[in-house]
Design a protein around this motif. Structure first.
Motif: not given
Ligand code: SF4
Ligand code: SF4
Ligand code: FES
Length: 845
Positions: A276-281, A643-644
């Protein structure tokens, strides 16, 4: 930062590309150039390994002062300068040590042509598939070809040697055989650096390929490091391959909390469409800290991080209503918990796991104290107070230990419990440190030990007391075990040696011990260090091999384990469990959770303890917030948000502060650095620290890093802080005194077979199991028997058996260890069989 003062050596001065450079004798020419900011390109050379001179990429012109054979004096030019004699051929800068007056030319036409030819040769059979190669963008071959390559290929594409692509060397590492340039960095790393030679070369010439010798393939705790140091995209990790391009990645500094080493890491992140467009590791990479992990990580630290990902997490507070845990608002959950805490008074019992941050521990302890409750660290080990008092001294660095130092490792299998310590202790022994290993069974460190002390489980403290008594018979009331151990020649020799040696570090673990035995062992080890004067200085003192990454931080904030944990949990009016899963670990503790009147759980995931709770608070992962951890060597280090935070979660120290506020107590509830400030003001050893100091850096050798990807591999250089090693109480003038407790005889259990707990790297804990990548590596419930017991019980290696322990029966796999004495069995902790100390067992087919 105070670090060990190095003895100055007379430097050698040479000239490299018209620049005068002074370095220590024995330095390789390539390293001397690097120290002066001059790049001599390399492929096979790696600054952490012995040179082999295989690739010829580092060819340079080397000249040496000409010596008149008759007089032995330098021959001089007309202007009085030394006459320099250059060799007829180019030489490899990675295999030639510097010498006084040497002149190196790295950019002459000859050198450039040689590099051009080496690169052309390397590329003759390279697939040139950079656009789909995971290394593209951080590839030494790509970079050096751009910098020094011929610019075109004379080789006919159809004549390239075709080799296999996508070869799984094991479950974690893939090999692309076409891309390999045969530099042997990977095989040398496994062989030389980590003593795990499970991969090697097969065939010859253009058909040469890397193969794995182990079953399962590439069976090593260190395999991920080979993907960092492979100078091409031949070795890639299952975790990262085809996951992102290096130039898309962001980098944040972090710390591994899987064990007390607290290796420095860099978390590479990227926005991900499928999330969903999240920042991920996207991957975990090593970050250089020569005092902690140098440039390495073990595979657990590199690959287990997936437990922090959204699929595994809880994101909404819950309150039990009508018997069901029901999602509610934060306000409602805090009010429900606060209502019970207010009424609980001294019957508030807090159980705190060993992987929280120092700021979390500070708030939790303040909260318990102000609410007049009790708090306990969830751990089976004791002695953190003694570690803080007698050291390690500040400025300690295992990397500085060698001749003149001794290291005693007792009741610990360092390779399984703290892999980077295993590596650094092994390397200290290779540099000449006296290594003493005391363990009832074989461990991988044995082969590097000068003194190997075998004892029976239960005699851990007696071994150390016997060492002390062997040169200083201070105590008349010796236990029988001590008297008998005093006849052990290896023990006596080790004891004699440590009385005369300058530095001594003792690593003590919890193999075979329960909490009481761990306390005795820590005390005995402290006495040994005090009596031999090995306290209050760098490279001296005590290190606890904790089972969790920040247990020492918990101790430093006054949290300690409880002897009668189940009873205290049962009696609690409010049981507040933070970052621990007692119900998932042990049926007796699960019953205690059930018996407690009201249970609050603060966690990342829906553990068994959370399922049994009345209120559940969703906590943030270390990837989503900032804070500090204190390593087993008492180095305080910062970690940063990468990440957020998942919506609905809060940092542990914030949740505790908000709960405290709801009961009328004030704690820092917003900013981690402010919580740390309060912590530092309240904690003597931390009093000069703040986030600024912890973020300080200094030059480190060897020089590695992202700007020089071809040199040290893809390890990140450290721009966010090396941390600060705390001073010990002894250094601050607290003089610890010898204090002996009446020695306890080993308890004889009424059993023909007694099981003892041991630790394994890949356990079934909540911070490992969610990483599907590691699932093939995770053990299943098992028991290890001596060959005599196995024969007598008709049990065979690798076959199933039934184990009875504490009235419960478990299906296990049987393993046999010939180094175990008859009547002794081992059960790994956290593999599905609850064992917290020696216990009678029965095993049958
Ligand atoms: S796989 Fe990589 S590190 Fe290993 S020999 Fe080939 S190029 Fe070198
Ligand atoms: S050695 Fe310990 S701290 Fe370092 S990466 Fe491995 S588990 Fe993490
Ligand atoms: S021969 Fe020197 S880097 Fe390979």
């Amino acid at each position: 930062m105070t670090e060990a003062v190095k003895v100055e050596k007379k430097l050698v001065t040479l000239t490299i590309d018209n620049r005068k450079v002074s370095v220590e004798p024995g330095t390789w020419v390539v390293d001397a150039a690097k120290s002066a900011g001059i790049d001599i390109p390399v492929f096979c050379y790696h600054p952490k390994m012995e040179p082999v001179g295989m690739c010829r990429m580092c060819l340079v012109e080397i000249g040496r002062p000409m010596i008149d054979r008759a007089t032995g004096q330098p021959v001089l030019e007309a202007d009085g300068s030394p006459k320099i004699l250059f060799g007829a051929k180019l030489e490899t800068g990675c295999t030639i040590a510097v010498s006084e007056g040497m002149v190196v030319r790295g950019y002459t036409d000859n050198v450039k042509q040689a590099r051009d030819e080496v690169l052309e040769f390397l590329l003759t059979s390279h697939p040139l598939d950079c656009p789909i190669c995971d290394k593209g963008g951080e590839c030494p071959l790509q970079n050096l070809t751009m910098n020094f390559g011929p610019g075109h290929s004379r080789y006919i594409y159809d004549e390239k040697k075709r080799l296999d692509k996508h070869v799984p060397l094991g479950d974690l590492i893939f090999l692309d055989r076409e891309r390999c340039i045969q530099c042997a960095r990977c095989t040398r790393f496994q062989n030389e650096v980590v003593d795990d030679p499970v991969i090697g070369f097969s065939q010859r010439g253009r058909s040469l390929e890397i193969v794995t010798f182990s079953e399962p393939g590439f069976d090593s705790y260190w395999s991920g490091n080979t993907t960092d140091i492979c100078p091409v995209g031949a070795l890639t990790s299952t975790d990262f391959r085809f996951g992102a391009r290096p130039w898309e990645l962001h980098s944040e500094a972090s710390i591994c909390t899987q064990c007390p080493v607290n290796c420095n890491t860099t978390l590479n992140t990227r926005r991900e469409a499928k999330d969903g467009g999240r920042y991920v590791v996207k991957r975990v990479m090593p970050r250089q800290n020569e005092w902690v992990n140098e440039i390495w990580l073990c595979d657990k630290g590199r690959f287990a991080y997936h437990y922090t990902e959204p699929g595994n997490r809880i994101t909404q507070p819950m309150v039990r209503k009508g018997g069901q845990l029901t999602p509610v608002s934060w306000d409602e959950a805090l009010a429900a918990a606060a209502d019970k805490v207010k009424k609980a008074g001294s019957k508030l019992f807090m159980l705190v796991g060993g992987r929280l941050s120092n700021e979390d521990y500070f708030n939790l302890k303040q909260f318990t104290d102000k609410a007049e409750g009790q708090a306990s660290l969830y751990s089976q080990m004791a002695g953190g107070d003694m570690v803080a008092r007698i050291g390690l001294g500040s400025g300690s660095n295992l990397g500085d230990m060698g001749v003149g130092s001794a290291i005693l490792v007792i009741a610990s299998d360092l390779e399984e419990e703290a892999p980077l310590w295993w590596l650094r202790v092994k390397q200290a022994a290779e540099r000449g440190a006296t290594l003493i290993v005391a363990n009832p069974r074989r461990t991988k460190l044995d082969s590097h030990a000068k003194h190997l002390i075998r004892y029976q489980y239960g005699e851990e403290a007696a071994v150390v007391n016997a060492m002390l008594d062997s040169f200083s018979p201070k105590r008349p009331d010796q236990a029988d075990a001590v008297k008998s151990l005093l006849r052990n020649d290896a023990l006596k020799a080790a004891a004699q040696e440590i009385t005369q040696i300058e530095n001594l570090v003792v690593f003590y673990g919890s193999e075979g011990t329960d909490l009481a035995a761990s306390q005795s062992l820590a005390k005995a080890a402290s006495n040994l260090l005090i009596a031999t004067g090995h306290i209050g200085r760098s490279n001296n003192g005590l290190v606890a091999v904790w089972d969790k990454g920040n247990a020492q931080g918990g101790w430093d904030q006054g949290l300690q384990p409880s002897q009668d944990l189940a009873a205290k949990m049962k009696e609690a009016a409010v049981l507040y469990v933070v970052g621990a899963d007692p119900a998932g670990d042990d049926p007796q503790l699960a019953a205690a959770v059930d018996a407690a009147q009201f249970v609050i759980v603060q966690e990342l995931a829906m553990t068994k303890t959370a399922q049994a709770a009345d209120v559940v608070f969703p906590a943030q992962a270390f990837t989503e917030r900032d804070g500090t951890y204190t390593s087993g060597e008492r180095r305080v280090q910062r970690f940063y948000p990468a990440v957020p935070a998942l919506e609905g979660t809060r940092a542990d120290f914030v949740i505790t502060a908000q709960l405290a506020a709801a009961v009328g107590l004030e704690l820092e509830d917003q900013i981690a650095s402010l919580a740390f400030k309060q912590l530092a003001a309240a904690t003597e050893a931390y009093k000069d620290l703040d986030y600024g100091k912890l973020a300080e850096i200094q030059d480190q050798l060897p020089i590695v890093g992202r700007a020089d990807v071809y040199y040290g591999g893809t390890t990140y250089d450290n721009k966010q802080g090396l941390g600060v090693q705390l001073t010990s109480g002894a250094e601050r003038g607290q003089s610890p005194a010898l204090s002996f407790e009446t020695p306890k005889e080993r308890e004889k259990l009424d059993s023909t077979l007694t099981a003892y707990p041991v630790s394994m790297l890949y356990d079934r804990g909540n911070t490992v199991v969610p990483s599907k990548l590691l699932s093939a590596r995770l053990g299943s419930p098992e028991v290890v028997l001596s060959s005599e017991d196995a024969d007598q019980l008709n049990l065979a290696m690798g076959k199933p058996g039934k184990l009875k322990l504490n009235g419960a029966q478990y299906a296990v796999t049987v393993w046999i260890d010939n180094s175990l004495p008859k009547g002794t069995a081992l059960i790994p902790r956290s593999l599905g069989i609850p064992i917290s100390g020696p216990a009678p067992i029965q095993v049958e087919a």
